[in-house]
Design an enzyme around this catalytic site. Structure first.
Site, PDB file in Angstrom:
ATOM      1  N   ASP A   1     -36.081  34.233 -25.872  1.00 14.03           N
ATOM      2  CA  ASP A   1     -34.571  33.719 -25.706  1.00 14.03           C
ATOM      3  C   ASP A   1     -33.994  33.745 -24.430  1.00 14.03           C
ATOM      4  O   ASP A   1     -34.125  34.799 -23.956  1.00 14.03           O
ATOM      5  CB  ASP A   1     -33.960  34.999 -26.919  1.00 14.03           C
ATOM      6  CG  ASP A   1     -32.506  34.521 -27.277  1.00 14.03           C
ATOM      7  OD1 ASP A   1     -32.110  33.825 -28.293  1.00 14.03           O
ATOM      8  OD2 ASP A   1     -31.560  34.627 -26.488  1.00 14.03           O
TER       9      ASP A   1
ATOM     10  N   ASN B   1     -23.367  27.191 -20.829  1.00 17.85           N
ATOM     11  CA  ASN B   1     -22.527  26.201 -21.512  1.00 17.85           C
ATOM     12  C   ASN B   1     -20.997  26.413 -21.134  1.00 17.85           C
ATOM     13  O   ASN B   1     -20.407  25.276 -20.800  1.00 17.85           O
ATOM     14  CB  ASN B   1     -22.666  26.458 -22.874  1.00 17.85           C
ATOM     15  CG  ASN B   1     -23.977  25.535 -23.656  1.00 17.85           C
ATOM     16  OD1 ASN B   1     -24.546  24.815 -22.905  1.00 17.85           O
ATOM     17  ND2 ASN B   1     -24.472  26.181 -24.638  1.00 17.85           N
TER      18      ASN B   1
ATOM     19  N   HIS C   1     -22.253  21.484 -21.559  1.00 15.35           N
ATOM     20  CA  HIS C   1     -23.343  21.595 -22.568  1.00 15.35           C
ATOM     21  C   HIS C   1     -24.681  20.836 -21.901  1.00 15.35           C
ATOM     22  O   HIS C   1     -25.551  20.928 -22.365  1.00 15.35           O
ATOM     23  CB  HIS C   1     -23.031  21.051 -24.047  1.00 15.35           C
ATOM     24  CG  HIS C   1     -22.097  22.246 -24.716  1.00 15.35           C
ATOM     25  ND1 HIS C   1     -22.605  22.949 -25.510  1.00 15.35           N
ATOM     26  CD2 HIS C   1     -20.881  22.319 -24.840  1.00 15.35           C
ATOM     27  CE1 HIS C   1     -21.761  23.721 -26.020  1.00 15.35           C
ATOM     28  NE2 HIS C   1     -20.688  23.231 -25.826  1.00 15.35           N
TER      29      HIS C   1
ATOM     30  N   ASP D   1     -28.161  21.876 -22.135  1.00  8.81           N
ATOM     31  CA  ASP D   1     -29.652  20.905 -22.630  1.00  8.81           C
ATOM     32  C   ASP D   1     -30.540  20.885 -21.763  1.00  8.81           C
ATOM     33  O   ASP D   1     -31.769  21.013 -21.959  1.00  8.81           O
ATOM     34  CB  ASP D   1     -28.820  19.489 -23.069  1.00  8.81           C
ATOM     35  CG  ASP D   1     -28.127  19.696 -24.182  1.00  8.81           C
ATOM     36  OD1 ASP D   1     -27.962  20.609 -25.014  1.00  8.81           O
ATOM     37  OD2 ASP D   1     -27.395  18.447 -24.483  1.00  8.81           O
TER      38      ASP D   1
ATOM     39  N   GLU E   1     -31.056  28.657 -28.597  1.00  7.65           N
ATOM     40  CA  GLU E   1     -31.903  29.019 -27.379  1.00  7.65           C
ATOM     41  C   GLU E   1     -33.119  29.683 -27.382  1.00  7.65           C
ATOM     42  O   GLU E   1     -33.507  30.385 -26.618  1.00  7.65           O
ATOM     43  CB  GLU E   1     -30.805  29.594 -26.258  1.00  7.65           C
ATOM     44  CG  GLU E   1     -30.468  31.123 -26.557  1.00  7.65           C
ATOM     45  CD  GLU E   1     -29.218  31.372 -27.388  1.00  7.65           C
ATOM     46  OE1 GLU E   1     -28.476  32.130 -27.236  1.00  7.65           O
ATOM     47  OE2 GLU E   1     -28.825  29.798 -28.152  1.00  7.65           O
TER      48      GLU E   1
END
Length: 295
Positions: free
Chosen positions: A172, A180, A185, A189, A215
């Site tokens: 994680d 973000n 975003h 990404d 994530e």
């Protein structure tokens, strides 16, 4: 008045019989190849059907797009190879081998018969591409959650049947929400896609990387005990920490928290997942950028 001569074609009995035999052979092969969409089965059927006409000792088929290598029989000194494609679509490479040379007549016949194989291979390619898309996360190009669920059940059965170890690593990204929030975003990404690429580079060829959700990623380690999984997890953690991401004028460093669980005799798929996930959350609680183990 002079009559026009009719356009006639004269065909000898020998030529007619040979042509009929070839056409029937094509039909027989084509019909047999309509029964499957699996590459290995298609190559096997084709080679069985041509064995009498073009004897061979061994066959190799490679398909780079699907990382497929199929071999059967004994590889011999002499060979003939064909790169197969239709309408610019690559369909792999087929090679036949045997101890004596292939004659020009045999090669001409083989090239004719390969026409029977091309379109079944294209159908198999389209089918496998569709399956691949269905089981691939579009952003990270890692396997998706559906693929993970299917693969895990299969690997648990295999591990129990063969008495082998099976381990999971949950990964994680630390503080992903702040990426973000601070950079947008698009940056998030990029971070996820980059992480997936790093994970694939860090694991062994036999291991599988999946995007579990958000994530969070999971790595499935076949025939790997807790000690082996710990070594791999520590290497992954260090690899992630050593990478940087350039986004616009900014340079970002990522870290990740990892949790490990190894299959026990009483484990179901759900219990194995929960133990690995709980170990990952314990790594978060212990300060992040670390590996925790569920014993």
């Amino acid at each position: 008045m002079k009559e026009k001569a009719a356009g006639l074609a004269v065909v000898s009995n020998k030529t007619f019989e040979a042509s009929t035999a070839v056409n029937l052979h094509h039909y027989d092969i084509s019909s047999a190849l309509q029964t499957t969409l699996e590459f290995n089965e298609l190559i096997g059927i084709f080679c069985n059907k041509i064995q009498h006409t073009i004897p061979h000792n061994g066959v190799e088929y490679y398909n780079e797009e699907f990382d497929l290598a199929f071999k059967r029989g004994v590889m011999a000194r002499h060979s003939c190879s064909y790169a197969l494609k239709v309408e610019e679509q690559q369909l792999g490479e087929l090679k036949l081998t045997r101890s004596n040379r292939f004659s020009k007549e045999e090669l001409k016949m083989l090239e004719s018969l390969l026409c029977c194989l091309i379109y079944p291979l294209r159908n198999a390619t389209l089918f496998q591409q569709a399956l691949k898309m269905a089981f691939t996360d579009p952003l990270t190009k890692a396997n998706n959650r559906t693929a993970f669920n299917d693969t895990l059940l299969r690997e648990i059965k295999r591990a129990h049947r063969g008495g082998q170890h099976l381990s999971l690593i949950f990964v994680d990204v630390d503080n992903f929400k702040s990426i973000n929030d601070d950079y947008g975003h698009g940056c998030g990404d990029l971070a996820l896609a980059s992480l997936a690429a790093w994970l694939k580079d860090s694991v062994r060829g036999s291991d599988a990387v999946f995007r579990y959700g958000g994530e969070e990623f999971v790595i499935l380690l076949g025939d790997t005990d807790i000690d082996g999984a710990t070594l791999i997890a520590e290497r992954i953690r260090a690899d992630i920490e050593s990478h940087t991401i350039a986004y616009g004028m900014d340079v970002l460093n990522l870290t990740a928290s990892l949790g490990i669980a190894t299959l026990k005799g009483s484990d179901s798929a759900d219990s194995l997942i929960k133990r690995a996930d709980a170990a990952m959350y314990e790594a978060k609680r212990q300060g992040r950028n670390r590996v925790e183990i569920s014993y």
